[in-house]
Write a protein that holds these residues in place. Sequence first.
Motif, short mmCIF file in Angstrom:
data_model
loop_
_atom_site.label_atom_id
_atom_site.label_comp_id
_atom_site.label_asym_id
_atom_site.label_seq_id
_atom_site.Cartn_x
_atom_site.Cartn_y
_atom_site.Cartn_z
N GLY A 292 0.81 -1.21 0.00
CA GLY A 292 0.00 0.00 0.00
C GLY A 292 0.84 1.26 0.00
O GLY A 292 1.96 1.30 0.54
N GLU A 293 0.31 2.31 -0.60
CA GLU A 293 1.04 3.57 -0.69
C GLU A 293 1.28 4.17 0.69
O GLU A 293 2.39 4.65 1.00
CB GLU A 293 0.27 4.56 -1.56
CG GLU A 293 1.00 5.88 -1.77
CD GLU A 293 0.27 6.79 -2.74
OE1 GLU A 293 0.84 7.82 -3.13
OE2 GLU A 293 -0.89 6.46 -3.12
N ALA A 294 0.27 4.16 1.54
CA ALA A 294 0.42 4.74 2.88
C ALA A 294 1.46 3.96 3.69
O ALA A 294 2.29 4.54 4.40
CB ALA A 294 -0.93 4.75 3.60
N GLU A 295 1.42 2.62 3.58
CA GLU A 295 2.38 1.80 4.30
C GLU A 295 3.80 2.02 3.77
O GLU A 295 4.76 2.05 4.55
CB GLU A 295 2.00 0.32 4.19
CG GLU A 295 0.75 -0.07 4.95
CD GLU A 295 -0.54 0.26 4.21
OE1 GLU A 295 -1.63 0.01 4.76
OE2 GLU A 295 -0.46 0.79 3.08
N ARG A 296 3.92 2.15 2.46
CA ARG A 296 5.24 2.44 1.88
C ARG A 296 5.78 3.77 2.39
O ARG A 296 6.95 3.88 2.79
CB ARG A 296 5.14 2.48 0.36
CG ARG A 296 6.45 2.75 -0.37
CD ARG A 296 6.20 3.27 -1.77
NE ARG A 296 5.52 4.57 -1.73
CZ ARG A 296 4.90 5.13 -2.78
NH1 ARG A 296 4.83 4.50 -3.94
NH2 ARG A 296 4.33 6.32 -2.65
N ASP A 297 4.93 4.78 2.38
CA ASP A 297 5.36 6.11 2.81
C ASP A 297 5.65 6.17 4.30
O ASP A 297 6.41 7.03 4.76
CB ASP A 297 4.32 7.15 2.41
CG ASP A 297 4.22 7.33 0.90
OD1 ASP A 297 5.13 6.85 0.19
OD2 ASP A 297 3.23 7.94 0.44
N ALA A 298 5.06 5.26 5.06
CA ALA A 298 5.39 5.17 6.48
C ALA A 298 6.72 4.44 6.69
O ALA A 298 7.46 4.73 7.64
CB ALA A 298 4.27 4.44 7.23
N LEU A 299 7.03 3.48 5.82
CA LEU A 299 8.25 2.69 5.93
C LEU A 299 9.50 3.49 5.57
O LEU A 299 10.53 3.38 6.24
CB LEU A 299 8.13 1.45 5.04
CG LEU A 299 9.41 0.65 4.77
CD1 LEU A 299 10.00 0.12 6.07
CD2 LEU A 299 9.11 -0.49 3.79
N VAL A 300 9.42 4.27 4.51
CA VAL A 300 10.62 4.94 3.98
C VAL A 300 11.33 5.78 5.04
O VAL A 300 12.57 5.74 5.14
CB VAL A 300 10.27 5.76 2.72
CG1 VAL A 300 11.41 6.69 2.33
CG2 VAL A 300 9.94 4.81 1.56
N PRO A 301 10.63 6.57 5.88
CA PRO A 301 11.36 7.33 6.90
C PRO A 301 12.10 6.44 7.90
O PRO A 301 13.17 6.84 8.39
CB PRO A 301 10.25 8.14 7.59
CG PRO A 301 9.18 8.25 6.57
CD PRO A 301 9.20 6.96 5.82
N PHE A 302 11.57 5.27 8.20
CA PHE A 302 12.30 4.35 9.10
C PHE A 302 13.59 3.88 8.44
O PHE A 302 14.63 3.77 9.10
CB PHE A 302 11.42 3.16 9.47
CG PHE A 302 10.36 3.47 10.49
CD1 PHE A 302 10.70 3.71 11.81
CD2 PHE A 302 9.02 3.50 10.13
CE1 PHE A 302 9.72 3.99 12.76
CE2 PHE A 302 8.04 3.78 11.06
CZ PHE A 302 8.39 4.03 12.39
N LEU A 303 13.52 3.60 7.14
CA LEU A 303 14.73 3.19 6.43
C LEU A 303 15.74 4.34 6.35
O LEU A 303 16.95 4.12 6.48
CB LEU A 303 14.37 2.71 5.02
CG LEU A 303 13.54 1.43 4.94
CD1 LEU A 303 13.05 1.21 3.52
CD2 LEU A 303 14.34 0.22 5.43
N ALA A 304 15.24 5.55 6.14
CA ALA A 304 16.12 6.71 6.09
C ALA A 304 16.78 6.96 7.45
O ALA A 304 17.97 7.32 7.52
CB ALA A 304 15.34 7.94 5.63
N GLU A 305 16.01 6.77 8.52
CA GLU A 305 16.57 6.92 9.86
C GLU A 305 17.63 5.86 10.12
O GLU A 305 18.69 6.15 10.69
CB GLU A 305 15.46 6.82 10.90
CG GLU A 305 15.94 6.81 12.35
CD GLU A 305 16.63 8.09 12.79
OE1 GLU A 305 17.29 8.06 13.85
OE2 GLU A 305 16.53 9.11 12.08
#
Length: 223
Positions: free
Chosen positions: A114-127
């Motif tokens: 899902g788009e919302a789940e993807r957009d929630a995941l990316v900041p965790f990966l960036a962190e």
Amino acid sequence: MRTTQEHTERPNTQEMVVVHRGLRREARLLVELIAAVAPGDTARARELADHFRDYRLGLTNHHHGEDEHLWPLLLAPVDLEADLVLRMEIQHERVAASLTAAEEALTAWERTAGEAERDALVPFLAEHRSVLAEHLDDEEAGLLPLAEGPVHVRVGAAGRALPREHAKPKLLFFLGMVLEDADPAERASVLAALPLAGRLLWHTVGRPAYARRTRALRRTARG
């Protein structure tokens, strides 16, 4: 039981730098590749989720190797640098926590892409990437010079991220991850530490398999 040679051999700390180079690259690519996944593409989500878990396994093993082989030998004779070594251990904990947070968000995204789940995941990966970069920079600037000084310790075992308990395809993938951006001298040094059978397996099976996997994984990479 470790041999005397393991305690007295002067380390090749450049191996650690080569490993770090691969980890930095993969942490960056995970952010870029997952951010580019189209909503609903569950096949691509599963592919990248599997890749994240392999990356996490390699990084975790690398840090376990440092915790077991490097820090104790540095702490004992170099009391003045204890604060530095302890900071490295704390950073390992922060990196592990960032991986756990990313894994939780990844599990939610993997099911539906899902788009919302993807957009929630990316900041965790960036962190995670940010925390990892800070740790690797500190380690290279402050800790590796110590390993080249009064303390002689084999860092290769901690640096190559090749856990024996895992299947050969994963071992070969971790080796490819380390070798990808190595220069010819660095590549020769890492391969020279492997037994002949390991080198033959890398050249005949591992290298082509790694090339196929990275082509598939990075088909939407940017920059």
